[in-house]
Design a protein around this motif. Structure first.
Motif, PDB file in Angstrom:
ATOM      1  N   GLU A  26     -29.096   7.087  60.209  1.00 51.84           N
ATOM      2  CA  GLU A  26     -28.374   6.141  60.579  1.00 51.84           C
ATOM      3  C   GLU A  26     -27.015   6.822  60.879  1.00 51.84           C
ATOM      4  O   GLU A  26     -26.699   7.877  59.983  1.00 51.84           O
ATOM      5  CB  GLU A  26     -28.137   5.106  59.665  1.00 51.84           C
ATOM      6  N   CYS A  27     -26.267   6.526  61.966  1.00 53.58           N
ATOM      7  CA  CYS A  27     -24.961   7.212  62.081  1.00 53.58           C
ATOM      8  C   CYS A  27     -24.152   6.159  63.030  1.00 53.58           C
ATOM      9  O   CYS A  27     -24.550   5.312  63.549  1.00 53.58           O
ATOM     10  CB  CYS A  27     -25.291   8.530  62.885  1.00 53.58           C
ATOM     11  N   ASP A  28     -22.885   6.567  63.175  1.00 54.38           N
ATOM     12  CA  ASP A  28     -21.929   5.982  64.074  1.00 54.38           C
ATOM     13  C   ASP A  28     -22.143   6.358  65.500  1.00 54.38           C
ATOM     14  O   ASP A  28     -22.295   5.184  66.560  1.00 54.38           O
ATOM     15  CB  ASP A  28     -20.588   6.310  63.960  1.00 54.38           C
ATOM     16  N   THR A  29     -22.516   7.508  65.823  1.00 55.80           N
ATOM     17  CA  THR A  29     -22.754   7.844  67.233  1.00 55.80           C
ATOM     18  C   THR A  29     -24.084   8.964  67.365  1.00 55.80           C
ATOM     19  O   THR A  29     -24.037   9.911  66.466  1.00 55.80           O
ATOM     20  CB  THR A  29     -21.445   8.713  67.863  1.00 55.80           C
ATOM     21  N   CYS A  30     -24.793   8.772  68.094  1.00 55.75           N
ATOM     22  CA  CYS A  30     -25.800   9.624  68.410  1.00 55.75           C
ATOM     23  C   CYS A  30     -25.774  10.338  69.735  1.00 55.75           C
ATOM     24  O   CYS A  30     -25.714   9.559  70.687  1.00 55.75           O
ATOM     25  CB  CYS A  30     -27.402   8.848  68.439  1.00 55.75           C
ATOM     26  N   ILE A  31     -25.672  11.635  69.756  1.00 56.25           N
ATOM     27  CA  ILE A  31     -25.579  12.311  70.964  1.00 56.25           C
ATOM     28  C   ILE A  31     -26.948  13.071  71.386  1.00 56.25           C
ATOM     29  O   ILE A  31     -27.330  13.834  70.722  1.00 56.25           O
ATOM     30  CB  ILE A  31     -24.349  13.385  70.882  1.00 56.25           C
ATOM     31  N   ILE A  32     -27.285  12.731  72.629  1.00 59.79           N
ATOM     32  CA  ILE A  32     -28.524  13.263  73.047  1.00 59.79           C
ATOM     33  C   ILE A  32     -28.276  14.698  74.055  1.00 59.79           C
ATOM     34  O   ILE A  32     -27.649  14.332  75.166  1.00 59.79           O
ATOM     35  CB  ILE A  32     -29.553  12.317  73.909  1.00 59.79           C
ATOM     36  N   GLY A  33     -28.424  15.877  73.714  1.00 66.72           N
ATOM     37  CA  GLY A  33     -28.154  16.930  74.314  1.00 66.72           C
ATOM     38  C   GLY A  33     -27.323  17.978  73.563  1.00 66.72           C
ATOM     39  O   GLY A  33     -26.231  17.487  73.248  1.00 66.72           O
ATOM     40  N   GLY A  34     -27.779  19.135  73.373  1.00 67.15           N
ATOM     41  CA  GLY A  34     -27.126  20.155  72.490  1.00 67.15           C
ATOM     42  C   GLY A  34     -26.279  21.316  73.328  1.00 67.15           C
ATOM     43  O   GLY A  34     -26.353  22.457  72.943  1.00 67.15           O
ATOM     44  N   GLY A  35     -25.836  20.779  74.532  1.00 65.77           N
ATOM     45  CA  GLY A  35     -25.016  21.891  75.565  1.00 65.77           C
ATOM     46  C   GLY A  35     -23.550  21.749  74.964  1.00 65.77           C
ATOM     47  O   GLY A  35     -23.124  21.174  74.047  1.00 65.77           O
ATOM     48  N   LEU A  36     -22.908  22.291  75.900  1.00 65.84           N
ATOM     49  CA  LEU A  36     -21.278  22.376  75.614  1.00 65.84           C
ATOM     50  C   LEU A  36     -20.773  21.149  75.597  1.00 65.84           C
ATOM     51  O   LEU A  36     -19.784  20.490  74.690  1.00 65.84           O
ATOM     52  CB  LEU A  36     -20.642  23.235  76.795  1.00 65.84           C
ATOM     53  N   ALA A  37     -21.232  20.040  76.445  1.00 68.93           N
ATOM     54  CA  ALA A  37     -20.667  18.654  76.517  1.00 68.93           C
ATOM     55  C   ALA A  37     -21.039  18.009  75.368  1.00 68.93           C
ATOM     56  O   ALA A  37     -19.959  17.462  74.546  1.00 68.93           O
ATOM     57  CB  ALA A  37     -21.117  18.026  77.819  1.00 68.93           C
ATOM     58  N   GLY A  38     -22.180  17.934  74.808  1.00 73.61           N
ATOM     59  CA  GLY A  38     -22.479  17.288  73.661  1.00 73.61           C
ATOM     60  C   GLY A  38     -22.026  17.785  72.406  1.00 73.61           C
ATOM     61  O   GLY A  38     -21.638  16.843  71.803  1.00 73.61           O
ATOM     62  N   MET A  39     -21.829  19.060  72.519  1.00 72.89           N
ATOM     63  CA  MET A  39     -21.075  19.744  71.175  1.00 72.89           C
ATOM     64  C   MET A  39     -19.624  19.438  71.196  1.00 72.89           C
ATOM     65  O   MET A  39     -19.184  19.080  70.012  1.00 72.89           O
ATOM     66  CB  MET A  39     -21.491  21.017  71.193  1.00 72.89           C
ATOM     67  N   THR A  40     -19.153  19.214  72.218  1.00 70.01           N
ATOM     68  CA  THR A  40     -17.708  18.920  72.339  1.00 70.01           C
ATOM     69  C   THR A  40     -17.321  17.668  71.867  1.00 70.01           C
ATOM     70  O   THR A  40     -16.495  17.432  71.038  1.00 70.01           O
ATOM     71  CB  THR A  40     -17.145  19.200  73.698  1.00 70.01           C
ATOM     72  N   VAL A  41     -18.312  16.643  72.325  1.00 65.94           N
ATOM     73  CA  VAL A  41     -18.197  15.158  72.024  1.00 65.94           C
ATOM     74  C   VAL A  41     -18.477  15.313  70.448  1.00 65.94           C
ATOM     75  O   VAL A  41     -17.648  14.495  69.523  1.00 65.94           O
ATOM     76  CB  VAL A  41     -19.212  14.243  72.448  1.00 65.94           C
ATOM     77  N   GLY A 223     -39.053  11.286  64.229  1.00 68.31           N
ATOM     78  CA  GLY A 223     -38.157  10.519  63.533  1.00 68.31           C
ATOM     79  C   GLY A 223     -37.392   9.443  64.548  1.00 68.31           C
ATOM     80  O   GLY A 223     -37.854   9.041  65.462  1.00 68.31           O
ATOM     81  N   LEU A 224     -36.450   8.589  63.920  1.00 63.85           N
ATOM     82  CA  LEU A 224     -35.843   7.612  64.374  1.00 63.85           C
ATOM     83  C   LEU A 224     -34.281   7.643  64.055  1.00 63.85           C
ATOM     84  O   LEU A 224     -34.051   7.872  63.020  1.00 63.85           O
ATOM     85  CB  LEU A 224     -36.350   6.167  63.994  1.00 63.85           C
ATOM     86  N   VAL A 225     -33.403   7.507  65.172  1.00 65.98           N
ATOM     87  CA  VAL A 225     -31.924   7.455  65.005  1.00 65.98           C
ATOM     88  C   VAL A 225     -31.597   5.904  65.316  1.00 65.98           C
ATOM     89  O   VAL A 225     -31.959   5.350  66.360  1.00 65.98           O
ATOM     90  CB  VAL A 225     -31.082   8.513  65.658  1.00 65.98           C
ATOM     91  N   LYS A 226     -30.807   5.351  64.189  1.00 73.21           N
ATOM     92  CA  LYS A 226     -30.246   4.134  64.640  1.00 73.21           C
ATOM     93  C   LYS A 226     -28.576   4.582  64.645  1.00 73.21           C
ATOM     94  O   LYS A 226     -27.988   5.050  63.830  1.00 73.21           O
ATOM     95  CB  LYS A 226     -30.534   3.161  63.224  1.00 73.21           C
ATOM     96  N   ALA A 227     -28.289   4.097  65.805  1.00 72.19           N
ATOM     97  CA  ALA A 227     -26.796   4.326  65.920  1.00 72.19           C
ATOM     98  C   ALA A 227     -25.875   3.174  66.705  1.00 72.19           C
ATOM     99  O   ALA A 227     -26.643   2.205  67.303  1.00 72.19           O
ATOM    100  CB  ALA A 227     -26.269   5.535  66.604  1.00 72.19           C
ATOM    101  N   ARG A 228     -24.637   3.095  66.296  1.00 77.78           N
ATOM    102  CA  ARG A 228     -23.817   1.967  67.100  1.00 77.78           C
ATOM    103  C   ARG A 228     -23.787   2.537  68.457  1.00 77.78           C
ATOM    104  O   ARG A 228     -23.515   1.769  69.398  1.00 77.78           O
ATOM    105  CB  ARG A 228     -22.522   1.792  66.389  1.00 77.78           C
ATOM    106  N   THR A 229     -23.285   3.724  68.851  1.00 80.79           N
ATOM    107  CA  THR A 229     -22.932   4.338  70.059  1.00 80.79           C
ATOM    108  C   THR A 229     -23.741   5.497  70.328  1.00 80.79           C
ATOM    109  O   THR A 229     -24.235   6.091  69.416  1.00 80.79           O
ATOM    110  CB  THR A 229     -21.431   5.041  69.995  1.00 80.79           C
ATOM    111  N   ILE A 230     -24.263   5.647  71.804  1.00 82.84           N
ATOM    112  CA  ILE A 230     -25.135   6.645  71.948  1.00 82.84           C
ATOM    113  C   ILE A 230     -24.206   7.271  73.250  1.00 82.84           C
ATOM    114  O   ILE A 230     -23.676   6.559  73.847  1.00 82.84           O
ATOM    115  CB  ILE A 230     -26.466   6.077  72.771  1.00 82.84           C
ATOM    116  N   VAL A 356     -22.806   2.552  75.212  1.00 84.24           N
ATOM    117  CA  VAL A 356     -23.683   3.593  75.710  1.00 84.24           C
ATOM    118  C   VAL A 356     -23.144   4.560  76.907  1.00 84.24           C
ATOM    119  O   VAL A 356     -22.720   3.924  77.928  1.00 84.24           O
ATOM    120  CB  VAL A 356     -25.107   3.012  76.386  1.00 84.24           C
ATOM    121  N   TRP A 357     -22.706   5.878  76.858  1.00 81.58           N
ATOM    122  CA  TRP A 357     -22.270   6.899  77.600  1.00 81.58           C
ATOM    123  C   TRP A 357     -22.852   7.952  78.049  1.00 81.58           C
ATOM    124  O   TRP A 357     -24.027   8.244  77.651  1.00 81.58           O
ATOM    125  CB  TRP A 357     -20.905   7.189  76.685  1.00 81.58           C
ATOM    126  N   TYR A 358     -22.415   8.324  79.399  1.00 86.33           N
ATOM    127  CA  TYR A 358     -23.138   9.660  79.845  1.00 86.33           C
ATOM    128  C   TYR A 358     -21.922  10.657  80.191  1.00 86.33           C
ATOM    129  O   TYR A 358     -20.763  10.299  80.595  1.00 86.33           O
ATOM    130  CB  TYR A 358     -23.822   9.158  81.180  1.00 86.33           C
TER     131      TYR A 358
END
Length: 427
Positions: A26-41, A223-230, A356-358
């Protein structure tokens, strides 16, 4: 899973891996994608004290974020006039200012985290393959007037004193811009996210999701991630997990080759540490690497990934056509990578629905725009600003599917022909 063979993999400073996701987190925010954008977020949210989980299908920086030319400079893939037509003059200026801020963010992150392995080198030259001093001088004056941003005009003799080629006429040199080892930079940021308490999972592709409730769910194979924000920050390798996103941009391949070790031969052609990019659409971009011992040369685009070895021959023709003195310079390896391009040639930064952001479509100018895109999304998640709305004119428009890919390839060939004719006219 290993990185593909590139100059960056060969000079990787730290090859530690991150575990795959297993079980429920569980977390506050789950980020999908481990490139430069995702890692900066992830970095910005972790700095603010949020609990962060980042899912990467392969390895962090496995895609275009870790295989690119390494240029960090202001601007976007789209031209200034087109941006102004879509967004208006005031917003276009604000967007360009953001691109400068993105470049500055990368530089300050390197300094703050002491990422010596990113090996930043200042100076990028944007060269013309035909004479047009009025346009370059007007651009330099505009940047100084509107943004207090200084670039240097270089005449033909000055350009050819460091780039020993009859193909080049004039240039703008940006002393503020720089070039780096992008994979070492990204991985150092990932280690900092982990140090701050963020959890990064490699080889953990998101396979299903449920964003219908306040608690968002993202599933992986184990696995499973539960998050308030994606936050979704995938790029050219995006799957169909979120169809609205996948159909909004085109995966475009670009190609890079690395020369053998031949410092003396390279110095016969290039006697500057600046990175070089020409003014053509999908033109050449290159820089001397490995302490001056090798040449990294990129260019070409295709709408379907082709053999990097085959395309390397085309890159070699471009290189030797520009620098005949490099005909004996051998290619040691070559690679390709898929970038994501929207039809409007701008980043796509916004919100699918509440929480839910992109943040994607960074092809063409990725290292500054991924940084500022990630920073803006983090600000929005933290309710610190709504600056992401500057990108509202450039939303998730349908990219055209297979027809869009065909149209993109035809457009590229047309632009190539126009470039060729303009160069011929200047001879």
């Amino acid at each position: 899973m290993s990185y593909i063979d590139t100059f960056y993999r060969r000079t990787l400073a730290d090859d530690r891996t991150f575990a795959s996701l297993s079980g429920t987190v569980e977390c506050d925010t789950c980020i999908i994608g481990g490139g430069l954008a995702g890692m900066t977020v992830a970095l910005q949210l972790a700095r603010a004290g949020q609990s962060v989980v980042l899912l990467e299908a392969r390895r962090v920086g496995w895609g275009a974020s870790g295989r690119n030319g390494g240029f960090v400079s202001p601007g976007y893939a789209n031209g200034a006039e087109a941006i102004e037509r879509a967004a208006g003059a005031a917003n276009a200026r604000a967007l360009h200012a953001l691109s400068i801020e993105g470049m500055t963010f990368v530089r300050s992150t390197i300094e703050e985290l002491k990422i010596s392995t990113a090996a930043p080198v200042h100076g990028i030259m944007s060269v013309l393959r035909y004479p047009d001093s009025e346009v370059l001088k007007a651009r330099a004056a505009y940047l100084a007037r509107e943004f207090d941003y200084s670039v240097d005009y270089m005449g033909r003799d000055e350009v050819r004193s460091v780039l020993h080629s009859k193909r080049y006429f004039e240039a703008l040199r940006d002393p503020n811009a720089f070039h780096i080892h992008p994979l070492n930079y990204l991985r150092a940021v990932a280690f900092e996210v982990e140090r701050l308490g963020g959890r990064i999972f490699e080889t953990s592709a998101a396979t299903a999701n449920d964003f219908s409730k306040a608690e968002k769910l993202v599933r992986t194979a184990a696995g499973l991630v539960k998050a308030r924000t994606i936050v979704v920050t995938t790029g050219g390798y995006t799957t169909g997990l979120i169809p609205e996103l996948k159909r909004s941009y085109l995966p475009i391949a670009t190609y890079v080759m690395l020369s053998e070790e031949a410092p003396e031969l390279i110095r016969e052609a290039i006697t500057t540490t600046d990175a070089i990019g020409d003014n053509r659409r999908a033109g050449d971009y290159y820089r001397v690497v490995d302490g001056g011992k090798r040449l990294l040369w990129g260019g070409r685009i295709t709408t379907r990934a082709a053999s990097s070895a085959v395309l390397a021959n085309e890159l070699r023709r471009e290189m030797t056509g520009t620098y005949p003195q490099l005909k004996k310079l051998k290619t040691e390896t070559s690679w390709s990578g898929l970038m994501s391009y929207a039809r409007h040639l701008m980043p796509q930064i916004g919100q699918f629905q509440a929480n839910v952001w992109y943040c994607t479509a960074f092809g063409g100018h990725g290292l500054n725009t991924t940084a500022i895109g990630g920073k803006l999304i983090a600000e929005a998640v933290l309710d610190q600003s709504e600056r992401y709305k500057l990108f509202k004119p450039f939303g998730l428009v349908w990219a055209g599917g297979l027809a869009g890919l065909s149209a993109a390839q035809l457009t590229y060939w047309k632009l190539q022909a126009q470039d060729w004719w303009r160069e011929r006219s200047s001879i």
